[in-house]
Design a protein around this motif. Sequence first.
Motif, PDB file in Angstrom:
ATOM      1  N   LEU A   1       0.821  -1.211   0.000  1.00 52.18           N
ATOM      2  CA  LEU A   1       0.000   0.000   0.000  1.00 52.18           C
ATOM      3  C   LEU A   1       0.854   1.259   0.000  1.00 52.18           C
ATOM      4  CD1 LEU A   1      -2.814  -1.050   2.519  1.00 52.18           C
ATOM      5  CD2 LEU A   1      -3.077  -0.608   0.066  1.00 52.18           C
ATOM      6  N   ILE A   2       1.945   1.246   0.783  1.00 42.88           N
ATOM      7  CA  ILE A   2       2.830   2.410   0.836  1.00 42.88           C
ATOM      8  C   ILE A   2       3.511   2.619  -0.512  1.00 42.88           C
ATOM      9  CG2 ILE A   2       4.955   3.310   1.860  1.00 42.88           C
ATOM     10  CD1 ILE A   2       4.110   1.995   4.494  1.00 42.88           C
ATOM     11  N   SER A   3       3.971   1.538  -1.140  1.00 41.27           N
ATOM     12  CA  SER A   3       4.649   1.647  -2.439  1.00 41.27           C
ATOM     13  C   SER A   3       3.714   2.208  -3.498  1.00 41.27           C
ATOM     14  CB  SER A   3       5.173   0.278  -2.874  1.00 41.27           C
ATOM     15  OG  SER A   3       6.094  -0.239  -1.939  1.00 41.27           O
ATOM     16  N   LEU A   4       2.492   1.672  -3.557  1.00 41.80           N
ATOM     17  CA  LEU A   4       1.516   2.156  -4.526  1.00 41.80           C
ATOM     18  C   LEU A   4       1.152   3.618  -4.262  1.00 41.80           C
ATOM     19  CD1 LEU A   4      -0.769  -1.004  -4.648  1.00 41.80           C
ATOM     20  CD2 LEU A   4       0.569  -0.109  -6.564  1.00 41.80           C
ATOM     21  N   ALA A   5       0.955   3.949  -2.989  1.00 36.89           N
ATOM     22  CA  ALA A   5       0.586   5.324  -2.635  1.00 36.89           C
ATOM     23  C   ALA A   5       1.701   6.298  -2.998  1.00 36.89           C
ATOM     24  CB  ALA A   5       0.270   5.407  -1.139  1.00 36.89           C
ATOM     25  N   LEU A   6       2.950   5.903  -2.775  1.00 38.67           N
ATOM     26  CA  LEU A   6       4.069   6.766  -3.141  1.00 38.67           C
ATOM     27  C   LEU A   6       4.128   6.975  -4.651  1.00 38.67           C
ATOM     28  CD1 LEU A   6       7.081   5.694  -0.857  1.00 38.67           C
ATOM     29  CD2 LEU A   6       5.945   7.915  -0.934  1.00 38.67           C
ATOM     30  N   GLY A   7       3.860   5.903  -5.410  1.00 39.32           N
ATOM     31  CA  GLY A   7       3.841   6.034  -6.865  1.00 39.32           C
ATOM     32  C   GLY A   7       2.799   7.029  -7.330  1.00 39.32           C
ATOM     33  N   LEU A   8       1.593   6.928  -6.759  1.00 36.14           N
ATOM     34  CA  LEU A   8       0.528   7.876  -7.108  1.00 36.14           C
ATOM     35  C   LEU A   8       0.884   9.296  -6.668  1.00 36.14           C
ATOM     36  CD1 LEU A   8      -2.692   5.837  -6.172  1.00 36.14           C
ATOM     37  CD2 LEU A   8      -1.747   6.245  -8.449  1.00 36.14           C
ATOM     38  N   LEU A   9       1.441   9.422  -5.461  1.00 36.30           N
ATOM     39  CA  LEU A   9       1.779  10.734  -4.922  1.00 36.30           C
ATOM     40  C   LEU A   9       2.814  11.448  -5.798  1.00 36.30           C
ATOM     41  CD1 LEU A   9       1.636  12.861  -2.655  1.00 36.30           C
ATOM     42  CD2 LEU A   9       3.439  11.582  -1.463  1.00 36.30           C
ATOM     43  N   PHE A  10       3.897  10.759  -6.115  1.00 35.32           N
ATOM     44  CA  PHE A  10       4.959  11.395  -6.906  1.00 35.32           C
ATOM     45  C   PHE A  10       4.496  11.703  -8.325  1.00 35.32           C
ATOM     46  CE2 PHE A  10       7.709  10.388  -3.457  1.00 35.32           C
ATOM     47  CZ  PHE A  10       8.819  11.216  -3.602  1.00 35.32           C
ATOM     48  N   ALA A  11       3.684  10.827  -8.911  1.00 35.37           N
ATOM     49  CA  ALA A  11       3.184  11.090 -10.265  1.00 35.37           C
ATOM     50  C   ALA A  11       2.282  12.316 -10.281  1.00 35.37           C
ATOM     51  CB  ALA A  11       2.430   9.869 -10.795  1.00 35.37           C
ATOM     52  N   ASN A  12       1.480  12.500  -9.227  1.00 39.52           N
ATOM     53  CA  ASN A  12       0.583  13.651  -9.171  1.00 39.52           C
ATOM     54  C   ASN A  12       1.311  14.943  -8.830  1.00 39.52           C
ATOM     55  OD1 ASN A  12      -2.474  12.919  -9.449  1.00 39.52           O
ATOM     56  ND2 ASN A  12      -1.622  11.237  -8.249  1.00 39.52           N
ATOM     57  N   VAL A  13       2.305  14.873  -7.967  1.00 38.00           N
ATOM     58  CA  VAL A  13       3.027  16.074  -7.548  1.00 38.00           C
ATOM     59  C   VAL A  13       4.015  16.530  -8.621  1.00 38.00           C
ATOM     60  CG1 VAL A  13       4.672  17.010  -5.878  1.00 38.00           C
ATOM     61  CG2 VAL A  13       2.749  15.606  -5.092  1.00 38.00           C
ATOM     62  N   LEU A  14       4.783  15.602  -9.179  1.00 41.45           N
ATOM     63  CA  LEU A  14       5.826  15.952 -10.137  1.00 41.45           C
ATOM     64  C   LEU A  14       5.298  16.101 -11.559  1.00 41.45           C
ATOM     65  CD1 LEU A  14       8.689  13.619  -8.839  1.00 41.45           C
ATOM     66  CD2 LEU A  14       8.309  16.036  -8.320  1.00 41.45           C
ATOM     67  N   GLN A  15       4.130  15.513 -11.840  1.00 42.52           N
ATOM     68  CA  GLN A  15       3.497  15.640 -13.157  1.00 42.52           C
ATOM     69  C   GLN A  15       4.478  15.337 -14.312  1.00 42.52           C
ATOM     70  OE1 GLN A  15       0.041  17.022 -13.855  1.00 42.52           O
ATOM     71  NE2 GLN A  15      -0.146  16.225 -11.781  1.00 42.52           N
ATOM     72  N   PRO A  16       5.083  14.147 -14.338  1.00 41.47           N
ATOM     73  CA  PRO A  16       6.079  13.861 -15.379  1.00 41.47           C
ATOM     74  C   PRO A  16       5.508  13.836 -16.787  1.00 41.47           C
ATOM     75  CG  PRO A  16       5.492  11.859 -14.201  1.00 41.47           C
ATOM     76  CD  PRO A  16       4.868  12.990 -13.442  1.00 41.47           C
ATOM     77  N   GLY A  17       4.213  13.575 -16.937  1.00 39.85           N
ATOM     78  CA  GLY A  17       3.621  13.508 -18.270  1.00 39.85           C
ATOM     79  C   GLY A  17       2.930  14.768 -18.703  1.00 39.85           C
ATOM     80  N   ALA A  18       2.786  15.734 -17.801  1.00 41.47           N
ATOM     81  CA  ALA A  18       2.071  16.963 -18.131  1.00 41.47           C
ATOM     82  C   ALA A  18       2.902  17.822 -19.086  1.00 41.47           C
ATOM     83  CB  ALA A  18       1.762  17.754 -16.858  1.00 41.47           C
ATOM     84  N   GLY A  19       2.286  18.227 -20.204  1.00 43.53           N
ATOM     85  CA  GLY A  19       2.979  19.059 -21.172  1.00 43.53           C
ATOM     86  C   GLY A  19       4.215  18.427 -21.756  1.00 43.53           C
ATOM     87  N   ALA A  20       4.207  17.081 -21.810  1.00 36.63           N
ATOM     88  CA  ALA A  20       5.395  16.379 -22.294  1.00 36.63           C
ATOM     89  C   ALA A  20       5.637  16.605 -23.774  1.00 36.63           C
ATOM     90  CB  ALA A  20       5.272  14.879 -22.019  1.00 36.63           C
ATOM     91  N   GLY A  21       4.589  16.935 -24.504  1.00 38.60           N
ATOM     92  CA  GLY A  21       4.754  17.157 -25.934  1.00 38.60           C
ATOM     93  C   GLY A  21       4.960  15.889 -26.716  1.00 38.60           C
ATOM     94  N   LEU A  22       4.621  14.761 -26.123  1.00 41.38           N
ATOM     95  CA  LEU A  22       4.761  13.480 -26.814  1.00 41.38           C
ATOM     96  C   LEU A  22       3.531  13.236 -27.672  1.00 41.38           C
ATOM     97  CD1 LEU A  22       6.158  11.262 -23.928  1.00 41.38           C
ATOM     98  CD2 LEU A  22       7.440  12.349 -25.773  1.00 41.38           C
ATOM     99  N   ALA A  23       3.756  12.982 -28.937  1.00 43.02           N
ATOM    100  CA  ALA A  23       2.640  12.730 -29.850  1.00 43.02           C
ATOM    101  C   ALA A  23       2.025  11.378 -29.543  1.00 43.02           C
ATOM    102  CB  ALA A  23       3.129  12.757 -31.292  1.00 43.02           C
ATOM    103  N   PRO A  24       0.715  11.241 -29.709  1.00 46.08           N
ATOM    104  CA  PRO A  24       0.090   9.934 -29.503  1.00 46.08           C
ATOM    105  C   PRO A  24       0.718   8.896 -30.421  1.00 46.08           C
ATOM    106  CG  PRO A  24      -1.564  11.646 -29.693  1.00 46.08           C
ATOM    107  CD  PRO A  24      -0.257  12.272 -30.072  1.00 46.08           C
ATOM    108  N   PRO A  25       0.797   7.645 -30.003  1.00 49.05           N
ATOM    109  CA  PRO A  25       1.418   6.605 -30.818  1.00 49.05           C
ATOM    110  C   PRO A  25       0.692   6.455 -32.153  1.00 49.05           C
ATOM    111  CG  PRO A  25       1.007   5.829 -28.588  1.00 49.05           C
ATOM    112  CD  PRO A  25       0.304   7.131 -28.722  1.00 49.05           C
TER     113      PRO A  25
END
Length: 443
Positions: A97-121
């Motif tokens: 639960l802690i591992s999954l929660a940390l994954g969700l937390l960091f993805a939401n806080v750091l927003q690695p995919g936001a504005g990435a400019g990656l074209a859809p496949p």
Amino acid sequence: MSSSDLTDKKGAERLALWIIVAMGLGIVFGWLVNTKAISVDMSYVTLLATLFLRAIKMIIAPLVFSTLVIGIAHMGNTGGVGRVGMKALGWFVIASLISLALGLLFANVLQPGAGAGLAPPTAEMIAASQEKLANFQVGVHDSGFVAFVTNQLIPTSIINAAGGNALGENKLLQIVVFSLFFGVALGSLGKSGQTLQDMIEQLSHVMIKITGYVMKFAPFAVFAAMAGAVANQGLGILLTYLKFILCFYLALVTLWLLLVAVGHFFLGRRVYSLLHEIKEAFFLSFATASSEAAYPKILDALDRFGVSRKISSFVMPLGYSFNLDGSMMYCAFAAIFIAQVYGIEMTLGTQIAMLLTLMVTSKGMAGIPSASLVVIAGTLAQFGLPVEGMVLILGIDRFLDMGRSATNAVGNSIASAVIGKWEGELLSEEEAARRKSALGPDA
């Protein structure tokens, strides 16, 4: 410190050093091939890594069976097995639960995919990836709970479980289940089962000796694995997805620190001695991107640290089936990343539902490189996210798999040591030093 203890320590440090050197040389060699500076048929180079991993898979089934059965039989009664099992599973659920929660937390806080400019496949990219994904799907089943219990839990035949699937992957969880039944039954026989117990214990010693022989080839396998990955993808792939990789490894480092902090709470400063003992296993699992490859070395490291083999041989196989901390964090992190790339908002309730779903779907992934991709694909489909987004991370999955595999090794090592202390099966530092000396240089 005795001469044998000193030799053992130097041998372990020498192997760890060679693994690190091999990683660096593999990256340089792979880059030279990728940039056409040299021309090499990489199929011959990567054959070294393939043969090493096949050798590891060859010994996993008899090693897990023999060590787990003996560990249970030495406990002497089903009450002891149940007590340790409940402690282990309780630890694994909380860690998951802690591992999954940390994954969700960091993805939401750091927003690695936001504005990435990656074209859809594109359709061509999707078609090119289908064969790879199909290979990963072998041995990884539907994400539903019923399918998990039906396909992953109870073996129809222990021979089939040890033989594995079409890719030759061990069905580790099924081997664990059979070994639990076998060990409890053997322990209940008392003296009448002593002869068989002695034979299985000798089998475990033989398998540990074979493991030592196989591990001598680890640096060659590490060189081949790293060279193959870089030659195929190139260093540029690291720059293209640098933000995603850095964010994910930042999350992993946070998880490592948390695991060490919990270990320090229960073990005190001895947790740093444990980390020193498992460094070989850490680098090996990192370089090969396989938690399974490090399993035998972790057992040896826990022996040297002072954990009773009846605890480590019971907790470790369970951990490799239920406690894949790094893999679970990655599944949550990658799913949110893909949603961000496509600009899809996910509510908190949906993310919590995804977390609980991944608690089940992440089980049974041990020893299957990149199996997380299939788990993520199933999760994306279940929550209405574009499964085609898997293509966006397919190319760099190898580099991410290395980090999550190493995290799995750290998490299971600390769990075994803590549970060993809870059960009074952890030697003092002085006693552990004497045991380490007695184990000799081949430990």
